[in-house]
Enzyme design. Structure first.
Site, short mmCIF file in Angstrom:
data_model
loop_
_atom_site.label_atom_id
_atom_site.label_comp_id
_atom_site.label_asym_id
_atom_site.label_seq_id
_atom_site.Cartn_x
_atom_site.Cartn_y
_atom_site.Cartn_z
N HIS A 37 0.97 -1.30 -0.11
CA HIS A 37 -0.15 0.00 -0.01
C HIS A 37 0.84 1.14 -0.20
CE1 HIS A 37 0.94 0.17 4.28
NE2 HIS A 37 0.57 1.37 4.18
C1 UD1 Z 1 -2.07 5.92 5.41
C2 UD1 Z 1 -0.64 6.53 5.98
C3 UD1 Z 1 0.50 5.24 5.91
C4 UD1 Z 1 -0.21 4.03 6.59
C5 UD1 Z 1 -1.49 3.76 6.14
C6 UD1 Z 1 -2.13 2.68 6.71
C7 UD1 Z 1 -0.15 8.76 5.53
C8 UD1 Z 1 0.80 9.81 4.39
N1 UD1 Z 1 -0.09 7.61 5.08
O1 UD1 Z 1 -1.58 5.55 3.95
O2 UD1 Z 1 1.53 5.88 6.60
O3 UD1 Z 1 0.71 3.06 6.54
O4 UD1 Z 1 -2.42 4.92 6.09
O5 UD1 Z 1 -3.43 2.27 5.72
O6 UD1 Z 1 -0.84 9.37 6.28
N2 UD1 Z 1 -9.05 5.57 0.69
C9 UD1 Z 1 -10.08 4.89 0.83
N3 UD1 Z 1 -10.76 4.57 2.02
C10 UD1 Z 1 -10.22 5.15 3.31
C11 UD1 Z 1 -9.05 5.64 3.31
C12 UD1 Z 1 -8.36 5.81 1.90
O7 UD1 Z 1 -10.48 4.57 -0.41
O8 UD1 Z 1 -11.06 4.71 4.38
C13 UD1 Z 1 -8.17 5.72 -0.34
C14 UD1 Z 1 -8.10 7.19 -0.57
O9 UD1 Z 1 -9.04 7.51 -1.29
C15 UD1 Z 1 -6.84 7.26 -1.49
C16 UD1 Z 1 -5.60 6.37 -0.77
O10 UD1 Z 1 -6.93 5.23 0.01
O11 UD1 Z 1 -6.92 6.83 -2.73
C17 UD1 Z 1 -4.75 6.86 0.18
O12 UD1 Z 1 -5.25 6.90 1.45
P1 UD1 Z 1 -4.62 7.86 2.57
O13 UD1 Z 1 -5.15 7.94 3.81
O14 UD1 Z 1 -4.36 9.07 2.18
O15 UD1 Z 1 -3.33 7.05 2.61
P2 UD1 Z 1 -2.87 5.59 3.00
O16 UD1 Z 1 -2.27 5.10 1.71
O17 UD1 Z 1 -4.15 4.84 3.68
#
Ligand code: UD1
Length: 355
Positions: free
Chosen positions: A204
């Site tokens: 991820h």
């Molecule tokens: C975040 C953390 C990472 C951690 C991870 C655990 C940061 C910079 N990164 O990364 O360190 O290891 O969480 O999972 O804070 N999305 C969904 N549903 C959700 C949440 C996110 O669909 O409930 C999608 C968003 O639309 C986006 C992607 O996932 O496309 C990224 O989500 P984001 O929370 O920004 O970062 P993570 O990759 O989850």
């Protein structure tokens, strides 16, 4: 003592669980603020219910966005919550955008802030998590370090006087969940997959998902393994794979939803190995004594590599050989503590208030 915890992303809910229990057991007041960074039930609500954490007192519902949008959107709500509750400590966890936003909001209003999981470093300045950790550590008043290596990093950055070595609360929660059998019996495996004969994979991190060429090479490496691979697909992975036209369910791979924590522990415990870029999973594999292959060039959890249970393959040179290597020699080393870190966190918070 009154503590205000700020959480927002999946690994923070896992860390919150033992801390919330230890605070409650010691009779302290605890306010839980959820930034809303993770909003899918599978990444958020299920962790609260499965790990026995009461629902957050406040959810800021910030959702997804660029780093600036997401981090910035959290600041006003966090500041308001801190001013309303005026806790003795704001407690921030790990290295996400929620962590750095809460540390920044707190320090600006002279609100004491403690960082749980302080001192981890990958020394890779392209990782968002690395910026978040470094800035949070330098903003915080109390640094709760999980390992001796983390303590050394903090000392070398001139932060030794604010540091307490407490152990890793992720060991606490893992032992509790494993021993309580909270998965409610073994998780049913996909058809044709037997206990002890499959690998668990998660990918991820932005560095692995956001470059289509790199992501495609990782999926090819997993698809080509000779054992079944259960790929627990984070929304970021699904998004980026779909955008790049990469099919995840190729070759050896079976795609599954992200799993609730007790089911993840059960799946890993019965697996032949783990292939991941997650920090938490590297440790969970080690604590369950399952060999891990990490698709990164560096790790914050260097103890897992030194003890022989984790191999880094950031260049994807030999994922098949690493992922299918035999179990390393047994060890009783406990670099993450023996399951009492959350109690030591509460002692450190109380002790620093008195001094
Ligand atoms: C975040 C953390 C990472 C951690 C991870 C655990 C940061 C910079 N990164 O990364 O360190 O290891 O969480 O999972 O804070 N999305 C969904 N549903 C959700 C949440 C996110 O669909 O409930 C999608 C968003 O639309 C986006 C992607 O996932 O496309 C990224 O989500 P984001 O929370 O920004 O970062 P993570 O990759 O989850």
């Amino acid at each position: 003592m009154k503590i205000l915890s700020v959480v927002g992303a999946r690994p923070q809910f896992v860390k919150l669980s033992p801390v919330a229990h230890a605070l409650e057991a010691a009779g302290h007041e605890h306010v839980i603020v959820h930034t809303g960074q993770h909003y899918d039930a599978a990444l958020s609500d299920v962790f609260f219910s499965d790990l026995g954490i009461r629902p957050p007192d406040l959810n800021l519902h910030v959702g997804s966005g660029s780093h600036a949008e997401q981090t910035g959107a959290m600041l006003p709500g966090l500041e308001r919550a801190m001013l309303e509750h005026r806790p003795d400590w704001v407690l921030v966890y790990g290295d996400t955008n929620s962590t750095v936003a809460a540390a920044l909001a707190a320090v600006k209003i002279h609100q004491p802030v403690a960082h749980l999981e302080a001192g981890l470093r990958s020394f890779n300045r392209r990782m968002p998590e690395e910026h978040n950790r470094v800035m949070t550590d330098h903003a915080a008043d109390l640094l709760l370090a999980p390992t001796a290596v983390a303590v050394e990093h903090l000392r070398s950055e001139g932060l030794g006087e604010r540091t307490v070595h407490v152990g890793d609360v992720m060991a606490d929660v893992l032992y509790r969940v494993r021993d309580a059998g909270l998965a409610h019996g073994p998780v049913p495996l996909a058809r044709g997959v037997g206990a002890g004969d499959y690998l668990v994979a998660t990918i991820h991190r932005a560095e692995n998902t956001d470059d289509a060429g790199r992501l495609s090479a990782i999926v090819d490496a997993l698809a080509g393994l000779s054992r079944p691979v259960l790929l627990l697909a984070h929304p970021r992975l699904r998004d980026r794979a779909a955008a790049a036209g990469i099919a995840l369910d190729a070759g050896a791979i079976t795609v599954l939803e992200p799993q609730p924590y007790p089911r993840l522990v059960d799946l890993v415990a019965r697996s032949a190995g783990v292939v991941t870029d997650s920090g938490g999973l590297q440790k969970e594999a080690f604590l369950l004594r399952v060999p891990c292959t990490t698709l990164r060039h560096e790790t914050e959890w260097v103890e897992t590599v030194e003890l022989g249970w984790n191999v880094l393959d950031g260049d994807l040179t030999d994922v098949a050989a690493h992922a299918q290597r035999p179990t390393p020699p047994a060890t009783d080393a406990a670099p993450y503590g023996r399951g009492d870190a959350a109690v030591r966190v509460v002692e450190a918070l109380t002790g620093a208030l008195r001094s």
